[in-house]
Design a protein around this motif. Structure first.
Motif, PDB file in Angstrom:
ATOM      1  N   HIS A 370      46.264  43.278  35.867  1.00 51.60           N
ATOM      2  CA  HIS A 370      46.516  43.350  37.363  1.00 51.60           C
ATOM      3  C   HIS A 370      47.479  44.393  37.655  1.00 51.60           C
ATOM      4  O   HIS A 370      47.507  45.086  38.736  1.00 51.60           O
ATOM      5  CB  HIS A 370      47.046  41.952  38.086  1.00 51.60           C
ATOM      6  N   SER A 376      38.344  46.459  39.557  1.00 47.87           N
ATOM      7  CA  SER A 376      37.788  45.631  40.463  1.00 47.87           C
ATOM      8  C   SER A 376      38.372  44.117  40.262  1.00 47.87           C
ATOM      9  O   SER A 376      38.547  43.785  39.123  1.00 47.87           O
ATOM     10  CB  SER A 376      36.389  45.744  40.876  1.00 47.87           C
ATOM     11  N   ASN A 377      38.419  43.415  41.351  1.00 40.95           N
ATOM     12  CA  ASN A 377      38.629  42.042  41.127  1.00 40.95           C
ATOM     13  C   ASN A 377      37.648  41.152  40.196  1.00 40.95           C
ATOM     14  O   ASN A 377      38.221  40.066  39.607  1.00 40.95           O
ATOM     15  CB  ASN A 377      38.919  41.213  42.229  1.00 40.95           C
ATOM     16  N   ASP A 378      36.562  41.663  40.400  1.00 41.96           N
ATOM     17  CA  ASP A 378      35.621  40.745  39.700  1.00 41.96           C
ATOM     18  C   ASP A 378      35.365  40.904  38.149  1.00 41.96           C
ATOM     19  O   ASP A 378      35.560  39.852  37.235  1.00 41.96           O
ATOM     20  CB  ASP A 378      34.039  41.274  39.993  1.00 41.96           C
ATOM     21  N   ILE A 379      35.830  42.258  37.694  1.00 41.69           N
ATOM     22  CA  ILE A 379      36.221  42.611  36.217  1.00 41.69           C
ATOM     23  C   ILE A 379      37.365  41.640  35.899  1.00 41.69           C
ATOM     24  O   ILE A 379      37.409  41.075  34.641  1.00 41.69           O
ATOM     25  CB  ILE A 379      36.390  43.864  35.880  1.00 41.69           C
ATOM     26  N   LYS A 381      38.761  38.817  37.082  1.00 43.08           N
ATOM     27  CA  LYS A 381      38.348  37.470  36.801  1.00 43.08           C
ATOM     28  C   LYS A 381      37.612  37.146  35.413  1.00 43.08           C
ATOM     29  O   LYS A 381      37.669  36.130  34.828  1.00 43.08           O
ATOM     30  CB  LYS A 381      37.487  36.979  38.090  1.00 43.08           C
ATOM     31  N   LYS A 382      36.658  38.291  35.099  1.00 36.83           N
ATOM     32  CA  LYS A 382      35.899  38.061  34.121  1.00 36.83           C
ATOM     33  C   LYS A 382      36.848  38.244  32.651  1.00 36.83           C
ATOM     34  O   LYS A 382      36.588  37.267  31.723  1.00 36.83           O
ATOM     35  CB  LYS A 382      34.604  39.137  33.719  1.00 36.83           C
ATOM     36  N   LYS A 385      38.694  34.670  32.042  1.00 31.17           N
ATOM     37  CA  LYS A 385      38.059  33.676  31.221  1.00 31.17           C
ATOM     38  C   LYS A 385      37.533  33.782  30.023  1.00 31.17           C
ATOM     39  O   LYS A 385      37.172  32.902  29.259  1.00 31.17           O
ATOM     40  CB  LYS A 385      36.646  33.549  32.396  1.00 31.17           C
ATOM     41  N   ILE A 404      32.142  42.608  29.276  1.00 36.29           N
ATOM     42  CA  ILE A 404      32.205  42.377  30.782  1.00 36.29           C
ATOM     43  C   ILE A 404      30.692  43.014  31.417  1.00 36.29           C
ATOM     44  O   ILE A 404      30.867  42.795  32.544  1.00 36.29           O
ATOM     45  CB  ILE A 404      33.288  43.147  31.336  1.00 36.29           C
TER      46      ILE A 404
END
Length: 758
Positions: A370, A376-379, A381-382, A385, A404
């Motif tokens: 971060h 990007s925020n999607d990457i 978050k992946k 997880k 990813i």
């Protein structure tokens, strides 16, 4: 858009009026302008605006004593502008006025009758005329030499601003004295020195004493009530550097516990005094209730309590909502410093993590990527997880892209991951004694340096904890240029050091106990000639009494270990006299060895004066004794004395009844130990603490010895101590008076002022 000169002039007059009205009737205001004509124009503009807004009566009440005094003095003024302005509490001051007018204006302002005084800059330099508030109307003046407008010099600006907030005139300063003076003491400023030497001049003698008691109660500064000396502590430095009030310090000292968790830390933070004016408004409750459902750390308090609101705002700030959080960061850094200084390992780690979360505005459970821009925020978050953060270091750029499902981003992610600060640690433990270990830590950076990411310096905390992880044994901050990171979340390296196969040195026998013998008199030598050598004392000290029989009445090998100043030289002389006592037929060959040449020369001079001729001084005994088998003078040596044995690094031996190993605490002359830690790196700061310790502990004219680390510091230390002494005792005045030069100031004693006056 360029503002026209007339509009700028009107706007500046209106701003001056607003600032003056904010303190009208409460405090005096001093306005600096840059020409004589401008003084009257500005004063009249503020007067006319107040008259138009019907606020002129806020400066002076009609039935007040000041109003009557100003009306009475109006006829004594020659200047027409002053005549028109003085009855309303306004006036002007510049060098174009007559001396009588200037003196009258100054007296009326000092007495508190004139409320607003507009003056040129000459008042800032020539006359000591302070006020509560100072306004500088414009910072540009016309320079005739350059033919253009130029900025005021910083020195002029500071001199004008220096007229504001003087402590003897401004009681608002006294209300904040505890925090302000703490900063002065920590930084050792000129104001602190002046206040400490002459508090009555500032009218703060009782206030400083009561403030010092508050500090001492909060463990912020150690205060000696008898001598009046202050001793700076870690808490006072932290409070000064991070602008923390003494009320907050008291709260933290009372509630900080080593077993606190994240919930308790957040709650304690919300009790800071800086937030005492924060209240829960009725229209805020709905929004706070929504935020309460989103926070990561649960809040036990009701939303009616201000501490709950602060706690919610703190967590909302970390979650990157649009909230300002400057005070949040300062207080969390302060809490981190406190637990580090107290040595609470688990709480220090939690506080440091929370501090970094506030600074970086991200939670510790989030991926450290971060911190980097361009993902990007999607990457992100992946990445949070899929795998643990440590596993990403082992993946190639291609594997990252496949993980990813975005092959084009793989190379960028690989670069960012390897720019994240990571260290390799290697430790080596070596026992010095059975209770002292030397730990050698090798730190190797294992990341790619990038100036845009890491700036100039990357700081890390090196923390050594005990086996249970409860207490901090050693801590230091390390700066890596071009272990827990001080600024990066998730950057932490742990090295476990095992003592399982550690081989400790052998146990040494316990030290010799100093027995409670009756002190032996000098007459115990039973030889008038020997007794005559001890004219300076009548009895031997306790250590000399205990070793006397072995040294004076036997030829056994003896080892005497005792602190400096215990009289070991007299013990050496016991053995020399024993050698001489054997009779004239015996050959007396005594060798005295010491690794310190200056000590050998000192013993040579003393014994030559005491024993007479027959002594020789050799600088190198090892060269002299190299061929001892063919040198008869060395073969007939009957007494061999080694002084300062610990510095030679040789093994010695003695029979059990000739072994005297006295502990360091056994001293014929009592020794008081005062340990004062100085957390200051620069040499000058340490000298101030050194001089304070000398004045405080070496009283009644007793001598002092100061040990320094290098030759160059010997001269610097002497000069600094002499300078401090001259500043406090006015020795400099004695030197200047010899050449017909004297000086006067309020800090001189009454006697010195009388001498200079005569």
């Amino acid at each position: 858009m360029v503002m026209r000169p007339l509009h700028r002039f009107q706007l500046m007059n209106y701003l001056c009026y607003e600032k003056v009205m904010s303190v009208a009737g409460k405090h005096q205001v001093l306005i600096f302008v840059h020409s004589r004509k401008e003084t009257a124009k500005t004063a009249r503009a503020i007067h006319d605006t107040a008259l138009a807004n019907d606020t002129l009566g806020r400066f002076l009440k009609e039935d007040s004593a000041s109003c009557e005094i100003l009306h009475r003095h109006t006829n004594l003024v020659n200047n027409n502008d002053i005549k028109d302005l003085v009855p309303y509490g306004f006036s002007i001051h510049h060098t174009g006025l007559t001396r009588a007018d200037r003196q009258l204006v100054e007296d009326l302002f000092v007495d508190g009758h004139i409320q607003v005084l507009v003056s040129t800059a000459t008042l800032a330099w020539g006359v000591n005329l302070p006020a509560h508030s100072v306004i500088i109307k414009g910072t540009q003046i016309y320079n005739l030499e350059k033919g253009a407008w130029t900025e005021l010099s910083p020195l002029d600006v500071m001199q004008m601003l220096g007229r504001a907030g003087r402590p003897q005139y401004d009681f608002q300063f006294v209300s904040k004295l505890a925090d302000q003076l703490n900063a002065e003491i920590v930084l050792e400023t000129y104001l602190y020195v002046c206040m400490l030497r002459n508090p009555t001049l500032y009218g703060l003698e009782a206030d400083i004493h009561s403030t010092a008691i508050i500090w001492d109660k909060n463990n912020q500064i150690k205060y000696d009530r008898k001598s009046g000396y202050f001793k700076v502590t870690d808490l006072s430095r932290i409070a000064s550097y991070y602008y923390i009030t003494h009320g907050t310090i008291s709260t933290y000292n009372e509630h900080l516990m080593p077993t606190m968790g994240d919930t308790e830390l957040c709650r304690l933070f919300s009790l800071s005094e800086e937030f005492k004016y924060v209240t829960v408004q009725q229209d805020e409750k709905m929004e706070l209730a929504k935020l309460l459902d989103c926070v990561s750390i649960p809040i036990k308090e009701s939303l009616e309590e201000p501490s709950a609101k602060i706690n919610v705002l703190l967590q909302a700030y970390i979650s990157q909502l649009k909230l300002e959080g400057l005070l949040l960061t300062a207080d969390m850094v302060y809490i981190t410093q406190i637990v580090l200084k107290r040595g609470w390992a688990q709480l220090a780690e939690k506080a440091l993590n929370l501090c970094k979360m506030v600074t970086k505005r991200m939670w510790s459970v989030q991926t450290p990527l971060h911190k980097f821009n361009g993902i990007s925020n999607d990457i992100l978050k992946k990445l949070e997880k899929d795998l643990a953060w440590e596993r990403y270091y082992d993946l190639s750029s291609q594997e990252l892209g496949e993980l990813i499902r975005a092959p084009k981003i793989g190379r960028t992610l690989h670069k960012f991951i390897h720019q994240f600060p990571k260290l390799n640690l290697a430790g080596h433990v070596q026992p010095i004694t059975r209770t002292v270990l030397m730990v050698e830590l090798s730190i190797t950076p294992k990341f790619q340096w990038e100036d845009r990411v890491h700036a100039c310096v990357e700081p890390f905390w090196v923390i050594v904890e005990d086996n249970d992880g409860e207490y901090i044994l050693i801590m230091n901050i390390l700066c890596l240029k071009s272990i827990v990171s001080d600024s990066w979340l998730g950057s932490q390296t742990v090295l476990l050091v095992s003592f399982r196969h550690l081989i400790l040195p052998e146990k040494y026998p316990p030290p010799t106990e100093l027995l409670d013998f009756q002190l032996l008199p000098v007459t115990t030598l039973r030889n008038p000639t020997y007794e005559a050598l001890c004219q300076d004392f009548k009895h031997f000290n306790p250590i000399q009494t205990q070793v006397f029989i072995v040294l004076y009445n036997s030829d056994d090998n003896v080892l005497v270990a005792a602190p400096t100043g215990s009289g070991k030289t007299i013990c050496v002389e016991f053995s020399i006299l024993r050698n001489d006592k054997k009779g004239p037929d015996s050959v007396m060959r005594v060798v005295y060895i010491t690794p310190i040449e200056a000590l050998a020369k000192e013993r040579y001079r003393d014994w030559e004066r005491m024993l007479g001729k027959g002594l020789k001084l050799h600088v190198r005994w090892d060269a002299l004794s190299l061929r001892w088998k063919i040198r008869k003078q060395i073969q007939v040596v009957s007494l061999f004395i080694v002084d300062e044995l610990r510095l030679l690094g040789v093994q010695g031996g003695a029979v059990s009844h000739g072994l005297f190993n006295f502990p360091p605490g056994v001293r014929p002359v009592p020794l008081e130990i005062h340990i004062q830690g100085v957390d200051i790196a620069n040499f000058e700061g340490r000298m101030q603490a050194t001089y304070t310790a000398i004045v405080q502990h070496a009283k009644n004219g007793k001598p002092s010895i100061v040990y320094v680390s290098a030759r160059k510091h010997v001269q610097l230390t002497s000069l600094d101590l002499m300078t401090y002494s001259s500043a406090n005792d006015d020795e400099m005045l004695k030197d200047t008076l010899r050449y017909g030069v004297g000086y006067l100031h309020e800090g001189l004693s009454n006697f010195d002022q009388e001498v200079v006056g005569k």
